[in-house]
Design a protein around this motif. Sequence first.
Motif, PDB file in Angstrom:
ATOM      1  N   PHE A   1      25.630  43.374  38.700  1.00  0.00           N
ATOM      2  CA  PHE A   1      26.137  44.424  37.822  1.00  0.00           C
ATOM      3  C   PHE A   1      25.311  44.448  36.536  1.00  0.00           C
ATOM      4  N   SER A   2      24.075  44.861  36.672  1.00  0.00           N
ATOM      5  CA  SER A   2      23.152  44.850  35.537  1.00  0.00           C
ATOM      6  C   SER A   2      23.586  45.813  34.431  1.00  0.00           C
ATOM      7  N   GLN A   3      24.377  46.830  34.804  1.00  0.00           N
ATOM      8  CA  GLN A   3      24.825  47.800  33.804  1.00  0.00           C
ATOM      9  C   GLN A   3      26.013  47.279  33.002  1.00  0.00           C
ATOM     10  N   GLY A   4      26.552  46.113  33.386  1.00  0.00           N
ATOM     11  CA  GLY A   4      27.715  45.561  32.714  1.00  0.00           C
ATOM     12  C   GLY A   4      28.961  45.686  33.568  1.00  0.00           C
ATOM     13  N   ALA A   5      30.032  45.048  33.124  1.00  0.00           N
ATOM     14  CA  ALA A   5      31.279  45.072  33.879  1.00  0.00           C
ATOM     15  C   ALA A   5      32.439  44.663  32.979  1.00  0.00           C
ATOM     16  N   ILE A   6      33.610  45.091  33.394  1.00  0.00           N
ATOM     17  CA  ILE A   6      34.864  44.688  32.751  1.00  0.00           C
ATOM     18  C   ILE A   6      35.515  43.653  33.649  1.00  0.00           C
ATOM     19  N   VAL A   7      35.818  42.475  33.110  1.00  0.00           N
ATOM     20  CA  VAL A   7      36.332  41.376  33.913  1.00  0.00           C
ATOM     21  C   VAL A   7      37.820  41.169  33.628  1.00  0.00           C
ATOM     22  N   LEU A   8      38.632  41.258  34.667  1.00  0.00           N
ATOM     23  CA  LEU A   8      40.059  40.983  34.546  1.00  0.00           C
ATOM     24  C   LEU A   8      40.310  39.479  34.648  1.00  0.00           C
ATOM     25  N   PRO A   9      41.433  38.993  34.134  1.00  0.00           N
ATOM     26  CA  PRO A   9      41.763  37.571  34.311  1.00  0.00           C
ATOM     27  C   PRO A   9      41.851  37.213  35.787  1.00  0.00           C
ATOM     28  N   SER A  10      41.403  36.019  36.122  1.00  0.00           N
ATOM     29  CA  SER A  10      41.451  35.553  37.503  1.00  0.00           C
ATOM     30  C   SER A  10      42.870  35.153  37.887  1.00  0.00           C
ATOM     31  N   ILE A  11      43.214  35.404  39.141  1.00  0.00           N
ATOM     32  CA  ILE A  11      44.458  34.850  39.689  1.00  0.00           C
ATOM     33  C   ILE A  11      44.112  33.466  40.216  1.00  0.00           C
ATOM     34  N   PRO A  12      44.754  32.411  39.734  1.00  0.00           N
ATOM     35  CA  PRO A  12      44.253  31.056  39.971  1.00  0.00           C
ATOM     36  C   PRO A  12      44.549  30.464  41.340  1.00  0.00           C
ATOM     37  N   TYR A  13      45.456  31.053  42.091  1.00  0.00           N
ATOM     38  CA  TYR A  13      45.789  30.507  43.408  1.00  0.00           C
ATOM     39  C   TYR A  13      46.401  31.613  44.255  1.00  0.00           C
ATOM     40  N   GLY A  14      46.437  31.347  45.561  1.00  0.00           N
ATOM     41  CA  GLY A  14      47.087  32.301  46.447  1.00  0.00           C
ATOM     42  C   GLY A  14      46.178  33.056  47.389  1.00  0.00           C
ATOM     43  N   TRP A  15      44.938  32.599  47.554  1.00  0.00           N
ATOM     44  CA  TRP A  15      44.020  33.335  48.418  1.00  0.00           C
ATOM     45  C   TRP A  15      43.957  32.763  49.826  1.00  0.00           C
ATOM     46  N   GLY A  16      44.925  31.989  50.224  1.00  0.00           N
ATOM     47  CA  GLY A  16      44.967  31.497  51.594  1.00  0.00           C
ATOM     48  C   GLY A  16      44.289  30.162  51.768  1.00  0.00           C
ATOM     49  N   TRP A  17      43.049  30.043  51.273  1.00  0.00           N
ATOM     50  CA  TRP A  17      42.312  28.793  51.480  1.00  0.00           C
ATOM     51  C   TRP A  17      42.932  27.632  50.719  1.00  0.00           C
ATOM     52  N   ASP A  18      43.677  27.917  49.652  1.00  0.00           N
ATOM     53  CA  ASP A  18      44.221  26.812  48.866  1.00  0.00           C
ATOM     54  C   ASP A  18      45.579  26.342  49.378  1.00  0.00           C
ATOM     55  N   GLY A  19      46.237  27.141  50.200  1.00  0.00           N
ATOM     56  CA  GLY A  19      47.515  26.732  50.759  1.00  0.00           C
ATOM     57  C   GLY A  19      48.673  26.804  49.793  1.00  0.00           C
ATOM     58  N   LEU A  20      48.449  27.283  48.566  1.00  0.00           N
ATOM     59  CA  LEU A  20      49.500  27.208  47.559  1.00  0.00           C
ATOM     60  C   LEU A  20      50.445  28.400  47.607  1.00  0.00           C
ATOM     61  N   VAL A  21      49.947  29.554  47.975  1.00  0.00           N
ATOM     62  CA  VAL A  21      50.802  30.718  48.209  1.00  0.00           C
ATOM     63  C   VAL A  21      50.395  31.288  49.556  1.00  0.00           C
ATOM     64  N   ASN A  22      51.301  31.271  50.507  1.00  0.00           N
ATOM     65  CA  ASN A  22      50.954  31.653  51.874  1.00  0.00           C
ATOM     66  C   ASN A  22      51.478  33.028  52.269  1.00  0.00           C
ATOM     67  N   ASP A  23      52.007  33.757  51.313  1.00  0.00           N
ATOM     68  CA  ASP A  23      52.540  35.086  51.585  1.00  0.00           C
ATOM     69  C   ASP A  23      51.433  36.114  51.353  1.00  0.00           C
ATOM     70  N   GLU A  24      50.676  36.410  52.398  1.00  0.00           N
ATOM     71  CA  GLU A  24      49.546  37.337  52.259  1.00  0.00           C
ATOM     72  C   GLU A  24      50.019  38.731  51.876  1.00  0.00           C
ATOM     73  N   GLU A  25      51.200  39.107  52.337  1.00  0.00           N
ATOM     74  CA  GLU A  25      51.719  40.434  52.009  1.00  0.00           C
ATOM     75  C   GLU A  25      51.897  40.601  50.503  1.00  0.00           C
ATOM     76  N   SER A  26      52.420  39.575  49.839  1.00  0.00           N
ATOM     77  CA  SER A  26      52.602  39.683  48.389  1.00  0.00           C
ATOM     78  C   SER A  26      51.262  39.642  47.662  1.00  0.00           C
ATOM     79  N   MET A  27      50.294  38.889  48.202  1.00  0.00           N
ATOM     80  CA  MET A  27      48.971  38.859  47.580  1.00  0.00           C
ATOM     81  C   MET A  27      48.310  40.229  47.656  1.00  0.00           C
ATOM     82  N   VAL A  28      48.372  40.867  48.821  1.00  0.00           N
ATOM     83  CA  VAL A  28      47.805  42.204  48.971  1.00  0.00           C
ATOM     84  C   VAL A  28      48.517  43.175  48.034  1.00  0.00           C
ATOM     85  N   ALA A  29      49.834  43.047  47.924  1.00  0.00           N
ATOM     86  CA  ALA A  29      50.598  43.931  47.048  1.00  0.00           C
ATOM     87  C   ALA A  29      50.187  43.756  45.592  1.00  0.00           C
ATOM     88  N   ILE A  30      49.988  42.514  45.154  1.00  0.00           N
ATOM     89  CA  ILE A  30      49.558  42.276  43.777  1.00  0.00           C
ATOM     90  C   ILE A  30      48.196  42.921  43.520  1.00  0.00           C
TER      91      ILE A  30
END
Length: 387
Positions: free
Chosen positions: A38-67
């Motif tokens: 993104f050489s033209q620049g970008a706006i960065v939102l805060p990261s969601i720290p867990y819940g992407w499946g690989w970490d096992g901490l939040v396993n509700d994929e439906e709620s992750m997609v909804a967020i």
Amino acid sequence: MANIIFYENLTWPEVEKLDRSLPVILTFNRDIPWQKYFSQGAIVLPSIPYGWGWDGLVNDEESMVAILNQLTRCMVEQGFEKIFFVSYSKMDGLHPNLHYMYYQAIFSPEDDPAQEEVNIFNDTGWNRIFIEGSRERVVLIPVGQVEQHGFHAPLSTDTDIVEAICKSVAERMPEDCFSLPVMPYGVSTHRRNFPGTLSCDGRTFEDFCLSLADSLVRWGYNKLYFISGHGGNVSYLTNVIKAAGEKHPDAFIATAWLYLSGPEGVKSLEEHRESAIGGMGHACELETSLMLYLKPELVHMDRVVDEINFITTPSYYMDWIEGGALIANPPWTDDTRTGAYGAGSKATKAKGKIWFEAAVKEKMTHVVEINEQYQRRLKKKLLSNTY
């Protein structure tokens, strides 16, 4: 170098002025080297720290997609059209304006031979705490929000304050508790009134938090304390606590009204505040003081506008601990022009330090009580089973 704008550091009038053609980036880890795309620049939102499946901490994929979809919708409604999510794995059913950038595609050892994949996955972050930590400790779960805080305070105000409180409690009581990273997204029902504010739907937020509690209990952590820095989250967290308590009777899972809501906290507010009732609500004397102590570089005191004309009746009024018998949610624009509730002009760094220490001590007391509640209830159950 590309102009990287960290969204949460802005005030809502600054968000209003952003170039809507810039791409918006949401990642699970800001260390991933996506910037070169993104050489033209970008706006960065805060990261969601867990819940992407690989970490096992939040396993509700439906709620992750909804967020993800709800955050994307918030940005699209503000005029941003190019939103990119840097992810480790693909999810189905995403908003049409949300585009994937795969972790594997944008990082390889050739990019930086010294960087190991394990470092990207928080080897020194929250999951290492789980590996090394005792399951006898209370898990602090801070939840903030990306929300307007008047003309003078950043969108990250609620997140920054609750993150700092939980971090300090964990540092002072390492044998008794530890803190997860702060979840920076919650529920703001007034988000359409002012640019900048993002929001999850209440039910989605509840599902996410309940799935988090389920995972922690499944891993053997039976003492959980959800701590919110944002008032709009509290009623939904109360529902989570009730559902989690019913679901996990051998655990003790708690929350509270923000911070400085117990007897000693209220006493500290009363002793040091300069504003009358109505001066502490949102982007107010209290929150602004705390931010002047924690992150003064993000506070613009020259832009403060006091908003203390909340429509008040005996059973419905605004202050830090909301008062009266009535519960309601009228439009914010009925009571505020700038988005603030209270007297931010009365804020000082000195008061922020006093109130921060009082908030930390209050939460430390709660950790002790949660431990006691769990132990006494466990003992009672064991005794009951011996007869």
